[in-house]
Enzyme design. Structure first.
Site, PDB file in Angstrom:
ATOM      1  N   ASP A 125      -6.699  -8.195   4.579  1.00  0.00           N
ATOM      2  CA  ASP A 125      -5.919  -9.023   3.645  1.00  0.00           C
ATOM      3  C   ASP A 125      -5.383 -10.293   4.303  1.00  0.00           C
ATOM      4  O   ASP A 125      -4.794 -11.133   3.636  1.00  0.00           O
ATOM      5  CB  ASP A 125      -4.741  -8.214   3.098  1.00  0.00           C
ATOM      6  CG  ASP A 125      -5.218  -7.121   2.150  1.00  0.00           C
ATOM      7  OD1 ASP A 125      -6.332  -7.256   1.597  1.00  0.00           O
ATOM      8  OD2 ASP A 125      -4.489  -6.133   1.967  1.00  0.00           O
TER       9      ASP A 125
ATOM     10  N   SER B 107       0.835  -1.209   0.000  1.00  0.00           N
ATOM     11  CA  SER B 107       0.000   0.000   0.000  1.00  0.00           C
ATOM     12  C   SER B 107       0.868   1.256   0.000  1.00  0.00           C
ATOM     13  O   SER B 107       0.607   2.214  -0.738  1.00  0.00           O
ATOM     14  CB  SER B 107      -0.886   0.029   1.244  1.00  0.00           C
ATOM     15  OG  SER B 107      -1.784  -1.036   1.219  1.00  0.00           O
TER      16      SER B 107
ATOM     17  N   GLN C  25      -9.188   2.004  -0.163  1.00  0.00           N
ATOM     18  CA  GLN C  25      -8.985   2.344  -1.573  1.00  0.00           C
ATOM     19  C   GLN C  25      -9.964   3.436  -2.000  1.00  0.00           C
ATOM     20  O   GLN C  25      -9.591   4.386  -2.689  1.00  0.00           O
ATOM     21  CB  GLN C  25      -9.156   1.100  -2.436  1.00  0.00           C
ATOM     22  CG  GLN C  25      -8.071   0.060  -2.152  1.00  0.00           C
ATOM     23  CD  GLN C  25      -8.160  -1.163  -3.027  1.00  0.00           C
ATOM     24  OE1 GLN C  25      -9.149  -1.338  -3.752  1.00  0.00           O
ATOM     25  NE2 GLN C  25      -7.167  -2.017  -2.963  1.00  0.00           N
TER      26      GLN C  25
HETATM   27  C1  S3P Z   1      -5.507  -1.384   0.159  1.00  0.00           C
HETATM   28  C2  S3P Z   1      -6.710  -1.450   0.800  1.00  0.00           C
HETATM   29  C3  S3P Z   1      -7.451  -2.695   1.020  1.00  0.00           C
HETATM   30  C4  S3P Z   1      -6.583  -3.929   0.811  1.00  0.00           C
HETATM   31  C5  S3P Z   1      -5.704  -3.818  -0.413  1.00  0.00           C
HETATM   32  C6  S3P Z   1      -4.811  -2.596  -0.330  1.00  0.00           C
HETATM   33  C7  S3P Z   1      -4.883  -0.074  -0.030  1.00  0.00           C
HETATM   34  O1  S3P Z   1      -8.525  -2.756   0.117  1.00  0.00           O
HETATM   35  O2  S3P Z   1      -7.384  -5.082   0.712  1.00  0.00           O
HETATM   36  O3  S3P Z   1      -4.877  -4.975  -0.530  1.00  0.00           O
HETATM   37  O4  S3P Z   1      -3.671  -0.020  -0.328  1.00  0.00           O
HETATM   38  O5  S3P Z   1      -5.565   0.937   0.110  1.00  0.00           O
HETATM   39  P1  S3P Z   1      -9.933  -2.054   0.518  1.00  0.00           P
HETATM   40  O6  S3P Z   1      -9.573  -0.743   1.004  1.00  0.00           O
HETATM   41  O7  S3P Z   1     -10.763  -1.984  -0.716  1.00  0.00           O
HETATM   42  O8  S3P Z   1     -10.518  -2.953   1.564  1.00  0.00           O
END
Ligand code: S3P
Length: 736
Positions: free
Chosen positions: A614, A321, A468
């Site tokens: 995750d 991330s 996200q």
């Molecule tokens: C992430 C947010 C998570 C996670 C993904 C990375 C990010 O998804 O599952 O692997 O870097 O913002 P969501 O925010 O959709 O749950």
């Protein structure tokens, strides 16, 4: 004893003999060559035990026959082998093109025989002949197998172990794809080297020219000293793909010619910089044993029970991330941003590539270091083609936010898994700011983004707890008039907020709400990326379930919005110590020491779900080995990850003998307790990196071997997983 026959004792065949002789005393090698002198040399050098001047005599009684002759002779040799082989004999080859080989055998046998496994060792030298035999020629080199669907799996296993014994890493590919890729990575470079030397040798003064030619000439043309017969045969055998490659090259060369004759320094510089970045990436991936140019990530893992604990001290790769965000904000900042600890996995590299395609100069990643020449908030250029995000949902969703604020139109595409993932969750909220973002009719990629919109800040109450979505809104907020504020239904990872602050951008946080005003600028900075706790999670669970384990994971990011895994494992009774807590570049970091401990089942608190989102695949594995029931609720998000992670885990764990039931938003798992062992079996990773790694952890406690299929995507988040797993004691082998 294994009886090997090698037909053709040139560099390739003779090196196999030398490699086997060096490593396996129980193999008996027969060699065939048309030339008496070659046969004698091979015997004299101890490369073969017996020599033959007839194919039939050489092949009689062999377990494995390797045909290592120039491509032009393959067909006639194969037809002799076909007529005289014993029924148990497996046959393979070492030709550099594979479709032509399959075409030729099909012409002789109608359907490709089950005992034939086409193979290509990607190794060689400009030297040739039996004298050049090198027992280590294949060590750490790749061998690609391109078996047809009719092949017998025992034959594939035998050929795989033959090459693995020589130190090679074996992978599988479709023959047509192999030929396309090799046309670009091997055949075209040889043709260019031959051609350049040919051009120079036309010059009357070529002796003078050669006298003054230094390292660049030597490096570029070394392969023009290769065997002309072999390369003529390869050029004709892979005609179609090579011609396509030459056309692409000529087009680019003409463009370069024009830039040089027009004095277009920007174009020249852009092209060289891009090539240098790509070359450095290639070197760094090759150093780690990752070979992206051939798509050859191992795709099947085989794990047997760990007889000893998981031990050692390792550092898992950089946080995915944070890696994405470092490129995004670095590109939009004023000045040069430097990054260390960057994740050199495919997902993060998809983000790098997208920004390069929008005119940002990015050097690296090179041993985790990246340098980004920021273009400023409004400096991105329209990409020439749709931006390909590979498997990376984070890249695609966050990019929607950035692209919504640009003057140009753009389009985002992805691989088959990403192309099934929901995008309305970002396009809907971004529309509230005035963005026009159009996924395809069923709400999945490709996503089209209309540029030139005036974005206007507003308040958004998010429907899903998704970092996200929140991040896409914050990134669009950089371009929106007035204030953008976002309230999330539950806390999610806050790396975007933290990093915006690190780039000198003001973000106000008040409980569940983050707000910012558009229009300010980002100032370049240095970013030190900690190890990814989501990657560490596989090792936390592995060491928790295998008796005798004692493992330290260093420099792991322990941001409070990411430590759900630690809290849940603690509730389950795990023995995890948090050592050397420190703050690195705005993110909390620590070393995690984990030792074996009997686990108990838990009802996972719903508030921890987004903080461990995750990590559920591997938590399901931990729960299977725990005493009593584990109940996961409120985790419906798992159904829209790289695969439907609830279903992927329930299907696989059921095959492995776990009492597990899927619910719409989670699962009920009846753990087997301390004496539990997974039964063996074959499970599917469904192209999902975290599912592949979770089942690898299950393999550590299995009664019989566990085979995990479809593991290629492990490289998206954890390129050196296999190496670190083996280093700490996973009995993991990789099948192609
Ligand atoms: C992430 C947010 C998570 C996670 C993904 C990375 C990010 O998804 O599952 O692997 O870097 O913002 P969501 O925010 O959709 O749950």
């Amino acid at each position: 004893m294994m009886r090997l026959t090698v037909i053709g004792l040139g560099l390739i065949g003779a090196s196999c003999c030398a490699a086997i002789k060096k490593r396996a005393s129980d193999w008996k090698i027969s060699g065939y060559s048309r030339t008496e002198a070659t046969r004698q040399q091979a015997i004299a050098r101890g490369l073969i035990d017996q020599s033959f001047g007839s194919v039939a005599d050489a092949v009689a009684g062999a377990d494995l026959v390797l045909i290592a002759v120039p491509m032009g002779q393959f067909s006639s040799i194969f037809s002799e082998v076909f007529q005289c082989r014993d029924s148990q004999t497996v046959v393979t080859d070492a030709g550099s093109t594979k479709e032509s080989v399959i075409r030729e055998i099909t012409a002789l046998c109608e359907t490709p025989p089950e005992w034939f496994v086409p193979a290509h060792p990607i190794a060689g030298s400009e030297q040739n002949g039996v004298d050049a035999a090198d027992a280590d020629l294949y060590v750490d080199h790749q061998v690609i197998l391109t078996p047809c669907t009719t092949v017998n799996t025992d034959a594939v296993e035998l050929v795989t172990s033959f090459w693995a014994l020589q130190g090679a890493s074996v992978s599988m590919m479709d023959a047509a794809r192999h030929d396309e890729v090799l046309a670009l990575t091997s055949h075209l470079p040889h043709i260019l080297a031959f051609n350049l030397v040919h051009v120079l040798s036309d010059d009357n003064e070529h002796l003078d020219i050669f006298r003054y030619a230094a390292g660049g000439f030597r490096d570029f043309t070394r392969i023009a000293a290769s065997d002309p017969t072999m390369w003529r045969d390869i050029s004709l055998a892979n005609q179609r793909s090579i011609v396509t490659g030459i056309d692409r090259y000529v087009e680019r060369l003409e463009r370069m010619r024009k830039a040089i004759s027009d004095g277009d320094s920007d174009w020249i510089m852009g092209s060289f910089e891009r090539a240098r970045g790509a070359r450095r990436l290639f070197s760094s991936l090759a150093d780690q044993g990752v070979h992206p140019v051939t798509d050859s990530h191992p795709s099947v893992f085989k794990i047997t029970e760990a007889n000893e604990g998981i031990t050692g001290e390792i550092r898992v790769p950089g946080d995915k991330s944070i890696s994405h965000r470092s490129i995004m904000l670095g590109a939009l900042a004023d000045g040069v941003t430097t990054v260390e600890g960057f994740l050199e996995g495919e997902d993060a590299i998809a983000t790098v590539k997208a920004f390069r395609d929008m005119g940002v100069q990015i050097d690296g990643p090179n041993e985790g270091r990246v340098t980004i020449q920021g273009v400023g908030r409004d400096g991105l250029k329209a990409p020439a083609a749709p931006l390909y995000m590979g498997n990376s949902g984070t890249s695609m969703r966050l990019m929607c936010g950035i692209l919504a604020g640009q003057l140009f139109d753009s389009e985002l595409t992805g691989d088959s898994s990403l192309s099934r993932r929901p995008m309305r969750r970002v396009s809907g909220p971004l529309a509230r700011l005035g963005a026009i973002i159009e996924p395809s009719a069923d709400g999945v990629p490709p996503v089209k983004i209309r540029g030139g919109q005036t974005l206007k800040g507003c308040h958004v109450d998010m429907q899903v707890a998704s970092a996200q979505v929140k991040s896409a809104l914050l990134l669009a907020g950089l371009y929106a008039e007035d204030e953008t504020s976002i309230t999330e239904p539950a806390p999610t990872r806050d790396h975007t907020e933290r990093m915006l602050e690190g780039f000198g951008y003001e973000v106000t946080r008040d409980g569940a709400t983050a707000s910012m005003c558009g229009g300010s600028r980002l100032k370049a900075c240095h970013i030190d990326i900690p190890s990814d706790i989501s990657s560490a999670a596989f090792f936390l669970v592995a060491a928790s379930i295998v008796p005798g384990s004692n493992l330290t994971l260093s420099h792991v990011g322990i941001n409070p919005t990411r430590i759900g895994i630690l809290e849940i494992l603690n509730l389950m009774g795990a023995d995890i110590e948090i050592l050397n807590r420190r703050e690195v570049g705005g993110e909390p970091v620590a070393d995690l020491r984990v030792r074996y401990a009997p686990l108990n089942g838990v009802k996972v608190p719903r508030n921890l779900v987004p903080l461990a989102i995750d990590e559920f695949p591997v938590l399901f594995v931990a729960a299977s080995c725990a005493e009593g029931r584990t109940c996961v609720t409120g985790a419906e998000e798992l159904r829209v990850k790289e695969s439907d992670r609830i279903q992927s885990m329930v299907d696989g764990l059921s095959i492995l003998g776990v009492d597990i039931k899927a619910t719409p938003d989670g699962a009920l798992i009846k753990g087997g307790g301390v004496d539990f062992r997974f039964s063996g079996g074959t499970v599917e990773a469904r192209e999902d990196h975290r599912i592949a790694m979770a089942f690898s952890v299950a393999g550590l406690l299995c009664r019989e071997t566990i085979v995990v299929k479809d593991c290629a995507n492990v490289a998206t988040s954890f390129p050196n997983f296999i190496g670190l797993a083996r280093e700490t004691g996973f009995p993991l082998t990789v099948l192609p």
